[in-house]
Write a protein that holds these residues in place. Sequence first.
Motif, PDB file in Angstrom:
ATOM      1  N   THR A   1      74.682  61.067  22.093  1.00  0.00           N
ATOM      2  CA  THR A   1      75.548  60.920  20.917  1.00  0.00           C
ATOM      3  C   THR A   1      76.515  59.750  21.041  1.00  0.00           C
ATOM      4  O   THR A   1      77.090  59.328  20.043  1.00  0.00           O
ATOM      5  CB  THR A   1      76.379  62.198  20.704  1.00  0.00           C
ATOM      6  N   GLY A   2      76.713  59.247  22.256  1.00  0.00           N
ATOM      7  CA  GLY A   2      77.666  58.169  22.472  1.00  0.00           C
ATOM      8  C   GLY A   2      79.106  58.632  22.583  1.00  0.00           C
ATOM      9  O   GLY A   2      80.020  57.812  22.670  1.00  0.00           O
ATOM     10  N   ALA A   3      79.328  59.936  22.578  1.00  0.00           N
ATOM     11  CA  ALA A   3      80.692  60.468  22.682  1.00  0.00           C
ATOM     12  C   ALA A   3      81.229  60.235  24.093  1.00  0.00           C
ATOM     13  O   ALA A   3      80.572  60.578  25.075  1.00  0.00           O
ATOM     14  CB  ALA A   3      80.705  61.961  22.356  1.00  0.00           C
ATOM     15  N   ALA A   4      82.417  59.650  24.183  1.00  0.00           N
ATOM     16  CA  ALA A   4      83.025  59.331  25.482  1.00  0.00           C
ATOM     17  C   ALA A   4      84.201  60.259  25.758  1.00  0.00           C
ATOM     18  O   ALA A   4      85.020  60.517  24.878  1.00  0.00           O
ATOM     19  CB  ALA A   4      83.481  57.874  25.507  1.00  0.00           C
ATOM     20  N   PHE A   5      84.279  60.725  26.998  1.00  0.00           N
ATOM     21  CA  PHE A   5      85.353  61.638  27.411  1.00  0.00           C
ATOM     22  C   PHE A   5      86.105  61.039  28.590  1.00  0.00           C
ATOM     23  O   PHE A   5      85.489  60.661  29.587  1.00  0.00           O
ATOM     24  CB  PHE A   5      84.771  63.000  27.816  1.00  0.00           C
ATOM     25  N   PRO A   6      87.438  60.952  28.486  1.00  0.00           N
ATOM     26  CA  PRO A   6      88.213  60.467  29.631  1.00  0.00           C
ATOM     27  C   PRO A   6      88.038  61.407  30.815  1.00  0.00           C
ATOM     28  O   PRO A   6      87.926  62.622  30.643  1.00  0.00           O
ATOM     29  CB  PRO A   6      89.656  60.467  29.114  1.00  0.00           C
ATOM     30  N   SER A   7      87.987  60.849  32.016  1.00  0.00           N
ATOM     31  CA  SER A   7      87.770  61.678  33.197  1.00  0.00           C
ATOM     32  C   SER A   7      88.983  62.536  33.532  1.00  0.00           C
ATOM     33  O   SER A   7      88.864  63.564  34.201  1.00  0.00           O
ATOM     34  CB  SER A   7      87.412  60.808  34.401  1.00  0.00           C
ATOM     35  N   VAL A   8      90.171  62.119  33.048  1.00  0.00           N
ATOM     36  CA  VAL A   8      91.400  62.883  33.277  1.00  0.00           C
ATOM     37  C   VAL A   8      92.231  62.864  31.996  1.00  0.00           C
ATOM     38  O   VAL A   8      92.359  61.827  31.352  1.00  0.00           O
ATOM     39  CB  VAL A   8      92.238  62.282  34.428  1.00  0.00           C
ATOM     40  N   ILE A   9      92.773  64.019  31.625  1.00  0.00           N
ATOM     41  CA  ILE A   9      93.700  64.102  30.499  1.00  0.00           C
ATOM     42  C   ILE A   9      94.951  64.844  30.949  1.00  0.00           C
ATOM     43  O   ILE A   9      94.918  65.602  31.925  1.00  0.00           O
ATOM     44  CB  ILE A   9      93.081  64.805  29.272  1.00  0.00           C
ATOM     45  N   PHE A  10      96.053  64.615  30.249  1.00  0.00           N
ATOM     46  CA  PHE A  10      97.325  65.276  30.571  1.00  0.00           C
ATOM     47  C   PHE A  10      97.691  65.096  32.045  1.00  0.00           C
ATOM     48  O   PHE A  10      98.256  65.992  32.666  1.00  0.00           O
ATOM     49  CB  PHE A  10      97.278  66.766  30.217  1.00  0.00           C
TER      50      PHE A  10
ATOM     51  N   THR B   1      76.254  59.596  31.491  1.00  0.00           N
ATOM     52  CA  THR B   1      76.525  58.285  32.049  1.00  0.00           C
ATOM     53  C   THR B   1      78.001  58.114  32.279  1.00  0.00           C
ATOM     54  O   THR B   1      78.795  58.348  31.371  1.00  0.00           O
ATOM     55  CB  THR B   1      76.032  57.167  31.098  1.00  0.00           C
ATOM     56  N   ILE B   2      78.369  57.698  33.484  1.00  0.00           N
ATOM     57  CA  ILE B   2      79.771  57.428  33.789  1.00  0.00           C
ATOM     58  C   ILE B   2      79.991  55.935  33.662  1.00  0.00           C
ATOM     59  O   ILE B   2      79.302  55.143  34.283  1.00  0.00           O
ATOM     60  CB  ILE B   2      80.118  57.892  35.203  1.00  0.00           C
ATOM     61  N   THR B   3      80.923  55.551  32.808  1.00  0.00           N
ATOM     62  CA  THR B   3      81.163  54.136  32.570  1.00  0.00           C
ATOM     63  C   THR B   3      82.638  53.844  32.687  1.00  0.00           C
ATOM     64  O   THR B   3      83.482  54.723  32.597  1.00  0.00           O
ATOM     65  CB  THR B   3      80.711  53.720  31.157  1.00  0.00           C
TER      66      THR B   3
END
Length: 296
Positions: free
Chosen positions: A99-108, A23-25
Amino acid sequence: MVSLRFPFLFSQPKKHPNGISRTITSRSFPTTTTTVACALAAGAAAFAGIAATRNSKNPKQDNPFIQNALNLLFSNHLLAPWASLSLADPSPSVVETKTGAAFPSVIFESRRLLGIGLRKKVILGLKNIDVYAFGVYADVDEVRKVLGEKYGKLSVSELKESKEFKEDFMGGDIGMTVRLQIVYSKLSIRSVRSAFEESVGSRLQKFGEPNSKELLQRFTSQFKDEYKIPRGSVIELSREQGHVLRTTIDGKEVGSIQSKLLCRSILDLYIGEDPFDKGAKEDIESKFASLLQVDH
């Protein structure tokens, strides 16, 4: 008239081939924040409307009460960062919904998320637990700089079938990061160290490293017993320029090792021939190939 826009983004779930929902939120604001923002917008519109009406009747006569109120409303001291003219978040997160783990779409700043997956582990041959969710990132500029001339004219489907392309992006000097987010609350740093000894060790042997034991020990010794990794902790394994593997735990760097083979072995766990999550591997390969489709 003063026009204030408050665009909000609403996400739609995307079903992954292996059954895991991706899911993209957008990072949402609390209800109270939204209420205050709307109140500010309404107040600004009201004051502006009154000011316009008064000024239209007598352009040369200013109402000090209205003027002071408008100055206060739009003062930089009053407006919080979230009360800007646009509340849209330019960098939405990607959520592994199981799991509900969220990942930023961009890092660094320039490393873009290619795909997410789950690392599962069977305990005593009976219970299958979710250990951590992971996301794989690649530096867009470096991908195009290193591989663009050679592969830029090929389609995504052609690139996915090319073994040479896979070898080049797995072993190329391209900035990449594997971000692990712990979801198993009982996981210890000792367990992480032991798991890497097994998984990374087997990859080093697979690729024929004669001094694999020493290299493996240098890598696993970074995960010292003093580090705590409760649920939600983040471990990042980043391939930097010159094939340097940089390891961080919750933002703190715990070590760096220059080794092309070690970098390749880490990536092989997630996008190699026998990955932890096959569905995630397919997503990652497709997205990686699409980064080269600048003119398509």
